[in-house]
Design a protein around this motif. Structure first.
Motif, PDB file in Angstrom:
ATOM      1  N   HIS A 198       0.852  -1.190   0.000  1.00  0.00           N
ATOM      2  CA  HIS A 198       0.000   0.000   0.000  1.00  0.00           C
ATOM      3  C   HIS A 198       0.884   1.236   0.000  1.00  0.00           C
ATOM      4  CE1 HIS A 198       0.754  -0.829   4.293  1.00  0.00           C
ATOM      5  NE2 HIS A 198       0.742   0.474   4.422  1.00  0.00           N
ATOM      6  N   GLU A 206       2.250   4.930   0.924  1.00  0.00           N
ATOM      7  CA  GLU A 206       2.402   5.771   2.101  1.00  0.00           C
ATOM      8  C   GLU A 206       2.953   7.114   1.651  1.00  0.00           C
ATOM      9  OE1 GLU A 206       4.815   3.720   4.917  1.00  0.00           O
ATOM     10  OE2 GLU A 206       3.307   2.159   5.281  1.00  0.00           O
ATOM     11  N   ALA A 257       4.467   9.807  -2.934  1.00  0.00           N
ATOM     12  CA  ALA A 257       4.064   8.570  -2.275  1.00  0.00           C
ATOM     13  C   ALA A 257       5.080   7.477  -2.559  1.00  0.00           C
ATOM     14  CB  ALA A 257       2.680   8.148  -2.758  1.00  0.00           C
ATOM     15  N   THR A 279      -5.180   3.763  -1.163  1.00  0.00           N
ATOM     16  CA  THR A 279      -4.091   4.280  -0.309  1.00  0.00           C
ATOM     17  C   THR A 279      -3.338   5.408  -1.007  1.00  0.00           C
ATOM     18  OG1 THR A 279      -2.545   2.546  -1.056  1.00  0.00           O
ATOM     19  CG2 THR A 279      -3.834   2.100   0.932  1.00  0.00           C
ATOM     20  N   THR A 296      -2.725   9.490   0.272  1.00  0.00           N
ATOM     21  CA  THR A 296      -1.447  10.203   0.337  1.00  0.00           C
ATOM     22  C   THR A 296      -1.518  11.571  -0.326  1.00  0.00           C
ATOM     23  OG1 THR A 296      -0.501   9.382  -1.743  1.00  0.00           O
ATOM     24  CG2 THR A 296      -0.192   7.999   0.225  1.00  0.00           C
TER      25      THR A 296
END
Length: 200
Positions: free
Chosen positions: A4, A6, A13, A193, A197
């Motif tokens: 995923h 972050e 990201a 995800t 971000t």
């Protein structure tokens, strides 16, 4: 697949991807590029202004996936229209498509190419997987490409709404659609995800 995105300090990201995940995303992005097709200028390489002045198609694509990626702008499938209103709606959609579809295709093509290029760079310097780091701009390209990939797979799976997605979770393991379903759900997790971000 647990990967995923972050957020990175300062924007952008990052996501850890193994070799299998890199291969799957790259393969899907290449298939999307093949589906979208070449740009108008590639059909007329001797004329550098061809793409600038080329008009797009006026009719919706025959392929259901392309119809999902390039829907009619003025068509409301739930609206009840008389023959005259329906004809006017088709005419407006046709005109809009003629002047916008080439640009939309170019944008989707560039986003998918950005995914392929970043994965190629990542794979060249890794064995067994690596961490993909994206700038804010590249993150937005990835987000658009992930959305297009999910629309394409969803179209092949006949997913029209959230209820259809719920049914996918209950497919038996021996269903021929299961690998495509797993890719669809996994890409959805990546997309979700990545969206988080990019939110301030």
């Amino acid at each position: 697949m647990p990967g995923h995105f972050e957020p990175l300090p300062g924007g952008g990201a990052a996501v850890a991807l193994d070799d299998v995940e890199i291969s799957i995303i790259r393969s899907l992005a290449v298939q999307l590029l093949e589906l979208i097709g070449p740009g108008p200028a590639e059909d007329a390489p001797d004329d550098p202004l061809a793409e600038l002045f080329a008009q797009g198609p006026s009719e919706p694509p025959a392929d259901p996936v392309l119809r999902r990626l390039f829907p009619d702008a003025y068509t409301d499938p739930e609206a009840t229209l008389g023959p005259r209103e329906a004809e006017e709606q088709r005419a407006h959609s046709s005109e809009f498509r003629r002047y916008t579809e080439n640009d939309l295709r170019a944008g989707k093509r560039e986003n998918a190419l950005a995914v392929v290029r970043s994965l190629d760079e990542l794979a060249a310097g890794s064995e067994g997987g690596a961490v993909l780091e994206l700038s804010p701009g590249a993150s937005r390209q990835w987000l658009s490409a992930l959305n297009d990939l999910r629309l394409a797979i969803g179209s092949r799976l006949d997913i029209a709404d959230e209820d259809d997605t719920e049914l996918l979770y209950r497919l038996p393991d021996d269903d021929a659609r299961k690998p495509m379903v797993m890719a669809y759900l996994w890409l959805g997790g990546l997309q979700e995800t990545l969206v988080s971000t990019l939110m301030p």
